[in-house]
Scaffold this motif. Structure first.
Motif, PDB file in Angstrom:
ATOM      1  N   GLY A   1       0.822  -1.209   0.000  1.00  0.00           N
ATOM      2  CA  GLY A   1       0.000   0.000   0.000  1.00  0.00           C
ATOM      3  C   GLY A   1       0.853   1.254   0.000  1.00  0.00           C
ATOM      4  N   GLY A   2       1.890   1.267   0.852  1.00  0.00           N
ATOM      5  CA  GLY A   2       2.792   2.409   0.885  1.00  0.00           C
ATOM      6  C   GLY A   2       3.576   2.567  -0.402  1.00  0.00           C
ATOM      7  N   VAL A   3       4.036   1.441  -0.967  1.00  0.00           N
ATOM      8  CA  VAL A   3       4.801   1.479  -2.218  1.00  0.00           C
ATOM      9  C   VAL A   3       3.935   2.005  -3.359  1.00  0.00           C
ATOM     10  CG1 VAL A   3       5.955   0.060  -3.959  1.00  0.00           C
ATOM     11  CG2 VAL A   3       6.411  -0.329  -1.528  1.00  0.00           C
ATOM     12  N   VAL A   4       2.699   1.507  -3.454  1.00  0.00           N
ATOM     13  CA  VAL A   4       1.793   1.966  -4.511  1.00  0.00           C
ATOM     14  C   VAL A   4       1.498   3.453  -4.353  1.00  0.00           C
ATOM     15  CG1 VAL A   4      -0.582   1.797  -5.383  1.00  0.00           C
ATOM     16  CG2 VAL A   4       0.746  -0.279  -4.960  1.00  0.00           C
ATOM     17  N   SER A   5       1.290   3.893  -3.113  1.00  0.00           N
ATOM     18  CA  SER A   5       1.011   5.304  -2.874  1.00  0.00           C
ATOM     19  C   SER A   5       2.176   6.182  -3.321  1.00  0.00           C
ATOM     20  CB  SER A   5       0.722   5.533  -1.389  1.00  0.00           C
ATOM     21  OG  SER A   5       0.431   6.881  -1.128  1.00  0.00           O
ATOM     22  N   ASP A   6       3.408   5.795  -2.962  1.00  0.00           N
ATOM     23  CA  ASP A   6       4.584   6.557  -3.384  1.00  0.00           C
ATOM     24  C   ASP A   6       4.760   6.501  -4.912  1.00  0.00           C
ATOM     25  OD1 ASP A   6       5.251   7.486  -0.917  1.00  0.00           O
ATOM     26  OD2 ASP A   6       6.794   5.990  -0.515  1.00  0.00           O
ATOM     27  N   PHE A   7       4.448   5.354  -5.510  1.00  0.00           N
ATOM     28  CA  PHE A   7       4.542   5.214  -6.969  1.00  0.00           C
ATOM     29  C   PHE A   7       3.593   6.180  -7.663  1.00  0.00           C
ATOM     30  CE2 PHE A   7       2.808   3.274 -10.858  1.00  0.00           C
ATOM     31  CZ  PHE A   7       3.972   3.171 -11.627  1.00  0.00           C
ATOM     32  N   LEU A   8       2.357   6.253  -7.164  1.00  0.00           N
ATOM     33  CA  LEU A   8       1.380   7.177  -7.753  1.00  0.00           C
ATOM     34  C   LEU A   8       1.862   8.623  -7.628  1.00  0.00           C
ATOM     35  CD1 LEU A   8      -1.955   5.606  -6.431  1.00  0.00           C
ATOM     36  CD2 LEU A   8      -1.115   5.566  -8.789  1.00  0.00           C
ATOM     37  N   LEU A   9       2.467   8.935  -6.483  1.00  0.00           N
ATOM     38  CA  LEU A   9       2.971  10.286  -6.254  1.00  0.00           C
ATOM     39  C   LEU A   9       4.088  10.618  -7.243  1.00  0.00           C
ATOM     40  CD1 LEU A   9       2.317  12.579  -4.280  1.00  0.00           C
ATOM     41  CD2 LEU A   9       4.131  11.701  -2.797  1.00  0.00           C
ATOM     42  N   LYS A  10       4.994   9.660  -7.437  1.00  0.00           N
ATOM     43  CA  LYS A  10       6.117   9.882  -8.359  1.00  0.00           C
ATOM     44  C   LYS A  10       5.658   9.958  -9.813  1.00  0.00           C
ATOM     45  CE  LYS A  10       9.435   7.624  -5.296  1.00  0.00           C
ATOM     46  NZ  LYS A  10      10.247   6.400  -5.034  1.00  0.00           N
ATOM     47  N   ARG A  11       4.527   9.335 -10.145  1.00  0.00           N
ATOM     48  CA  ARG A  11       4.009   9.382 -11.513  1.00  0.00           C
ATOM     49  C   ARG A  11       3.216  10.665 -11.792  1.00  0.00           C
ATOM     50  NH1 ARG A  11       4.269   4.691 -14.718  1.00  0.00           N
ATOM     51  NH2 ARG A  11       3.347   6.118 -16.239  1.00  0.00           N
ATOM     52  N   GLY A  12       3.164  11.555 -10.825  1.00  0.00           N
ATOM     53  CA  GLY A  12       2.555  12.859 -11.063  1.00  0.00           C
ATOM     54  C   GLY A  12       1.158  13.038 -10.514  1.00  0.00           C
ATOM     55  N   PHE A  13       0.597  12.000  -9.869  1.00  0.00           N
ATOM     56  CA  PHE A  13      -0.724  12.163  -9.271  1.00  0.00           C
ATOM     57  C   PHE A  13      -0.617  13.040  -8.023  1.00  0.00           C
ATOM     58  CE2 PHE A  13      -1.211   8.257 -11.712  1.00  0.00           C
ATOM     59  CZ  PHE A  13      -2.462   8.423 -12.292  1.00  0.00           C
ATOM     60  N   SER A  14      -1.707  13.678  -7.679  1.00  0.00           N
ATOM     61  CA  SER A  14      -1.701  14.544  -6.504  1.00  0.00           C
ATOM     62  C   SER A  14      -1.499  13.728  -5.238  1.00  0.00           C
ATOM     63  CB  SER A  14      -3.030  15.303  -6.409  1.00  0.00           C
ATOM     64  OG  SER A  14      -4.091  14.409  -6.087  1.00  0.00           O
ATOM     65  N   LEU A  15      -1.024  14.400  -4.187  1.00  0.00           N
ATOM     66  CA  LEU A  15      -0.853  13.743  -2.899  1.00  0.00           C
ATOM     67  C   LEU A  15      -2.181  13.173  -2.407  1.00  0.00           C
ATOM     68  CD1 LEU A  15       0.962  13.118  -0.418  1.00  0.00           C
ATOM     69  CD2 LEU A  15       0.280  15.358   0.494  1.00  0.00           C
ATOM     70  N   THR A  16      -3.261  13.916  -2.621  1.00  0.00           N
ATOM     71  CA  THR A  16      -4.581  13.472  -2.175  1.00  0.00           C
ATOM     72  C   THR A  16      -4.976  12.165  -2.859  1.00  0.00           C
ATOM     73  OG1 THR A  16      -5.284  15.745  -1.764  1.00  0.00           O
ATOM     74  CG2 THR A  16      -7.020  14.098  -2.044  1.00  0.00           C
ATOM     75  N   PHE A  17      -4.825  12.095  -4.178  1.00  0.00           N
ATOM     76  CA  PHE A  17      -5.183  10.868  -4.895  1.00  0.00           C
ATOM     77  C   PHE A  17      -4.245   9.723  -4.523  1.00  0.00           C
ATOM     78  CE2 PHE A  17      -4.899   7.891  -8.432  1.00  0.00           C
ATOM     79  CZ  PHE A  17      -6.235   7.617  -8.686  1.00  0.00           C
ATOM     80  N   ALA A  18      -2.950  10.024  -4.415  1.00  0.00           N
ATOM     81  CA  ALA A  18      -1.963   8.980  -4.125  1.00  0.00           C
ATOM     82  C   ALA A  18      -2.201   8.328  -2.773  1.00  0.00           C
ATOM     83  CB  ALA A  18      -0.561   9.569  -4.173  1.00  0.00           C
ATOM     84  N   ARG A  19      -2.733   9.072  -1.817  1.00  0.00           N
ATOM     85  CA  ARG A  19      -3.026   8.504  -0.495  1.00  0.00           C
ATOM     86  C   ARG A  19      -4.420   7.856  -0.454  1.00  0.00           C
ATOM     87  NH1 ARG A  19       1.870   8.830  -0.226  1.00  0.00           N
ATOM     88  NH2 ARG A  19       2.979  10.318   1.115  1.00  0.00           N
TER      89      ARG A  19
END
Length: 444
Positions: free
Chosen positions: A303-321
């Protein structure tokens, strides 16, 4: 040549990973100490003549003390520092765990009372642990590594159940329930010694070099968090009021309460559910209970890895969490399906899926790292834990009454599954945009 010189010559050190390993191991033991009574519960009930309501009351003693000590514990952390408070916390919770192994020598009424009091004291001593974890991660890790680090220490709870459930089940089977407590207490004393010897604040560690300190500090790590302590006493209650009147923070706090309902079902009633509802032996339960825990561990890390991956791919912090939280809570609610099958394999598979989902969506501590005001990280983490651990009181008691009055765990599973949905709705409908809360300054 000194250690410091050697480290400088070898480039940037990575002491923060050693610190993370220590808090991961200690958090695993922390949760193992919480689950000791659950694993030993059937044998303890037999020897002491407890019914499910009595056992639920003893389970809740931990939660009552844990909740009451959260805000004072957060203040102690902000005042005296994470490393020092953690040392005392670890020593005393190990002592109270050890002492539970000796209640059998007392008369039955005194043994029951002593077990209740020791569970209460265990909760009192363990209260600063998770806020301390959050503070240590904030001090030792730059912002871009902090969410993953938080997910790793949070995932220790699932690793703990996977590792210790079969081990503690074997202790009950091979020796007696008393040794569950004494062995875990001794392990805690050993860890206390190692913690004091090897773990320090960033600027006080003899193992870290300047390059690593600069890397952490320039990346947003609060390396000097515990360097200067205020001589003033007491938390600033105006800050507490601001935290409790923020819609975003309230959504996060209540989301953690509903999430922890799932946690406390697995920590307290799940082994007993397998024995009483599904007819498994205690030895088999120790092994079977580790399967959902392993899935929870995998979910917690991923869950944490996917969240950080989404953040690095340009998604907002809100969506990534929020995206992993929503997906995880939907999976967690699948435990309700256990009510419609008697197939043991399918029950374990559904529980494993639910625990994976719970772990995958358990991003509360990373979200706190994203949102907690810098002035009161320990206090904010403590309030977050207060809300979360109301579930440690409500869940054991309510499930005990449901099982006693309705003569099955069906309604209990519905209650826990619906809690997962409520946690999801808190993030979707209440939290809003995830961002750091700015506090209005109050006079010193």
């Amino acid at each position: 040549m000194s250690i410091e010189t050697t480290l400088e010559n070898n480039g940037r050190t990575h002491v923060r990973y050693l610190v993370l390993l220590f808090i991961f191991i200690i958090t695993a033991v922390n949760y193992a100490d919480r689950v000791t009574l659950s694993i030993a519960g059937v044998a303890v009930s037999h020897d002491l003549g407890l019914d499910v309501v009595n056992l639920g009351q003893i389970f809740s003693a931990f939660g009552i003390a844990y909740l009451l000590m959260q805000v004072p514990g957060g203040w102690l952390l902000d005042k005296f520092g994470s490393v020092k408070v953690y040392s005392y916390s670890l020593f005393f919770w190990s002592l109270f765990t050890l002492l539970q192994g000796f209640v059998g020598v007392l008369s039955i009424p005194m043994a029951i009372l002593s077990l209740f009091m020791l569970q209460f004291l265990l909760g009192f001593a363990e209260a600063p642990a998770f806020p301390a974890n959050a503070r240590i991660v904030a001090a030792w890790f730059p912002a871009k590594e902090r969410a993953t680090a938080s997910s790793i220490f949070n995932a220790a709870q699932y690793f703990s159940l996977a590792l210790f459930s079969p081990f503690l089940g074997w202790l009950v089977y091979a020796w007696s329930w008393k040794h569950v407590f004494t062995v875990m207490g001794i392990i805690g004393f050993v860890l206390t010694f190692l913690w004091i010897k090897f773990v320090h604040n960033p600027f006080e560690s003899p193992y870290v070099n300047r390059a690593e300190l600069d890397y952490i500090e320039q990346g947003g790590g609060v390396v000097n968090m515990d360097q200067k302590k205020s001589t003033k006493s007491g938390p600033k209650w105006n800050y507490v009021k601001q935290l409790l009147t923020s819609r975003m923070m309230l959504g996060i706090f209540f989301g953690q309460y509903f999430l922890n309902t799932i946690t406390w079902f697995f920590l307290t009633w799940f082994p007993i559910y397998l024995v009483q509802e599904k007819g498994m032996s205690i030895l088999k339960v120790g092994i079977i209970a580790s399967i959902p825990a392993l899935c929870g561990f995998v979910g917690g890390i991923s869950g944490g890895v996917v969240s950080d991956f989404l953040l690095k791919r340009g998604f907002s912090l809100t969506f990534a969490r929020k995206a992993p939280i929503v997906f995880g809570m939907l999976l967690a609610s699948s435990m309700i399906l256990c009510n419609y099958t008697n197939d043991t394999v399918l029950v374990v598979a559904l529980m494993a899926l639910a625990f994976f989902g719970k772990g995958f969506g358990a991003l509360g501590w990373p979200v706190i790292a994203d949102t907690a005001p810098k002035e009161v990280i320990g206090l904010c983490g403590a309030i977050f834990n207060v809300f979360g651990n109301v579930a440690s009181i409500v869940t054991p008691l309510l499930i005990g009454y449901l099982v006693k009055n309705l003569h099955s765990f069906n309604s209990a599973l519905i209650f826990v599954g619906c809690s997962a949905i409520m946690s999801m709705l808190c993030y979707l409908l209440v939290v809003g945009k995830i961002q750091r809360l700015e506090l209005k300054k109050v006079p010193e």
